[in-house]
Design an enzyme around this catalytic site. Structure first.
Site, PDB file in Angstrom:
ATOM      1  N   HIS A  17      37.891  38.156  51.423  1.00 14.11           N
ATOM      2  CA  HIS A  17      37.459  39.507  51.038  1.00 14.11           C
ATOM      3  C   HIS A  17      35.973  39.463  50.693  1.00 14.11           C
ATOM      4  CE1 HIS A  17      37.661  43.500  49.233  1.00 14.11           C
ATOM      5  NE2 HIS A  17      37.234  43.023  48.082  1.00 14.11           N
ATOM      6  N   ASP A  32      41.244  41.233  44.718  1.00 13.92           N
ATOM      7  CA  ASP A  32      41.447  41.945  45.988  1.00 13.92           C
ATOM      8  C   ASP A  32      41.817  40.988  47.119  1.00 13.92           C
ATOM      9  OD1 ASP A  32      40.724  44.192  44.590  1.00 13.92           O
ATOM     10  OD2 ASP A  32      38.825  44.523  45.638  1.00 13.92           O
ATOM     11  N   ASP A  37      33.598  47.416  41.298  1.00 15.58           N
ATOM     12  CA  ASP A  37      34.832  47.879  40.656  1.00 15.58           C
ATOM     13  C   ASP A  37      35.616  46.729  40.013  1.00 15.58           C
ATOM     14  OD1 ASP A  37      35.380  47.066  43.390  1.00 15.58           O
ATOM     15  OD2 ASP A  37      37.394  47.908  43.149  1.00 15.58           O
ATOM     16  N   HIS A  38      34.961  45.570  39.874  1.00 19.25           N
ATOM     17  CA  HIS A  38      35.563  44.415  39.193  1.00 19.25           C
ATOM     18  C   HIS A  38      34.645  43.849  38.110  1.00 19.25           C
ATOM     19  CE1 HIS A  38      38.911  44.118  42.134  1.00 19.25           C
ATOM     20  NE2 HIS A  38      38.047  44.850  42.808  1.00 19.25           N
ATOM     21  N   HIS A  79      32.447  42.502  43.411  1.00 21.57           N
ATOM     22  CA  HIS A  79      32.396  43.947  43.655  1.00 21.57           C
ATOM     23  C   HIS A  79      32.327  44.732  42.348  1.00 21.57           C
ATOM     24  CE1 HIS A  79      34.140  43.550  47.989  1.00 21.57           C
ATOM     25  NE2 HIS A  79      32.821  43.495  47.973  1.00 21.57           N
ATOM     26  N   HIS A  90      44.466  46.749  42.613  1.00 24.98           N
ATOM     27  CA  HIS A  90      44.504  48.143  43.079  1.00 24.98           C
ATOM     28  C   HIS A  90      45.933  48.618  43.304  1.00 24.98           C
ATOM     29  CE1 HIS A  90      40.164  48.732  43.892  1.00 24.98           C
ATOM     30  NE2 HIS A  90      40.160  47.449  44.217  1.00 24.98           N
ATOM     31  N   HIS A 131      35.788  38.485  41.632  1.00 28.34           N
ATOM     32  CA  HIS A 131      34.743  38.577  42.667  1.00 28.34           C
ATOM     33  C   HIS A 131      33.709  39.614  42.256  1.00 28.34           C
ATOM     34  CE1 HIS A 131      37.438  41.822  43.935  1.00 28.34           C
ATOM     35  NE2 HIS A 131      36.553  42.246  44.815  1.00 28.34           N
TER      36      HIS A 131
HETATM   37 FE    FE Z   1      38.353  46.173  44.368  1.00 25.10          FE
HETATM   38 ZN    ZN Z   2      36.751  44.019  46.152  1.00 24.90          ZN
END
Ligand code: FE
Ligand code: ZN
Length: 254
Positions: free
Chosen positions: A113, A132, A59-60, A57, A170, A55
């Site tokens: 999400h 996530d 942090d991905h 985001h 995570h 996805h």
């Molecule tokens: Fe994340």
């Molecule tokens: Zn995420």
């Protein structure tokens, strides 16, 4: 068969290298960062060929462009969110398959999400990369979706083999366990798992990956039909989407 290497980055993210030993093809799943990825590739002696994004985001996908520029790799990501995946080359969606060398991923659309979240299931390697969507003992926050959407997404994964390893993105397990025990206090498997998680974390050890069987037995977000959970929420006999939504809401406020 994939060889999978787990890389902890940032405060609690996991990035994964997935290496198809037969062909040498190697993917990085959700590269939040770059330095740790390059270091791990060097340590393993693997040459990167793909990025698999779940996805959009940061942090991905944060490492996408630098990694692509350096390696010339091919970037896969969700068709439903292609405009938010930096450098995307191949758009995939529900029911698609993609061969990483001899290892084949089946793709699930799992929105909730985010609007365009996907999961990759490598059946022959018993590996699920779910970003996530599912966490050990938890699920992602509903930033861009409804409880009904997320429940439908999770339901698509229900029949995965129990030995499937759940490579989530995570290390949230200890906090998730602290919440889970409040909504399903009489689940003996959950009580035992929480103790294991607390011991692992006290020793600075990882709790990911888990197995799908463990999640089905102890993750409250996969158990809205549990009488114990329904009783705690005061929702005996309620619709599973309602129960799931209430569980998510309580976790948001936990
Ligand atoms: Fe994340
Ligand atoms: Zn995420």
């Amino acid at each position: 068969m994939l060889e999978i290497h787990q890389i902890p980055v940032l405060s609690d993210n996991y990035v994964y290298l997935a290496h198809d030993a037969a062909t040498g093809d190697t993917a990085v799943v959700d590269p939040a960062t770059t330095d740790e990825v390059f270091a791990a590739l060097e340590e393993k002696g693997w040459t990167l060929t793909h990025i698999l994004n779940t996805h959009h985001h940061l942090d991905h996908v944060g490492g996408n462009e630098v990694i692509k520029a350096k390696t010339g790799c091919t970037i896969l990501g969700p068709r439903a969110d292609a405009d938010r995946i930096p450098g995307i080359d191949v758009q995939v969606g529900d029911g698609d398959t993609y061969a990483l060398g001899t290892s084949v991923a089946k793709v699930f659309d799992v929105p909730g999400h985010t609007r365009g979240h996907i999961a990759y299931w490598f059946e022959d390697s018993d590996a699920l990369f779910c970003g996530d969507t599912v966490f050990a003992l938890g699920c992602g926050r509903l930033f861009e979706g409804t409880p009904a959407q997320m429940w439908h997404s999770l339901s698509k994964l229900k029949d995965l083999p129990e030995q499937t390893k759940v490579y989530c993105a995570h290390e949230y397990t200890q906090g998730n366990a602290a919440f889970a025990i409040t909504v399903e206090p009489d689940n003996a498997a959950l009580v035992a798992r929480k103790q294991w998680v607390d011991e692992r974390r006290a020793n600075g050890e990882r709790t990911v990956p888990s197995t799908w069987g463990e999640e089905l037995a102890t993750n409250p977000f996969l158990r809205p039909d549990s009488p114990d959970l329904q009783k705690t929420l005061g929702m005996v006999g309620a619709d599973v989407v309602e129960v799931f939504g209430e569980t998510r809401k309580r976790k948001d406020n936990f």
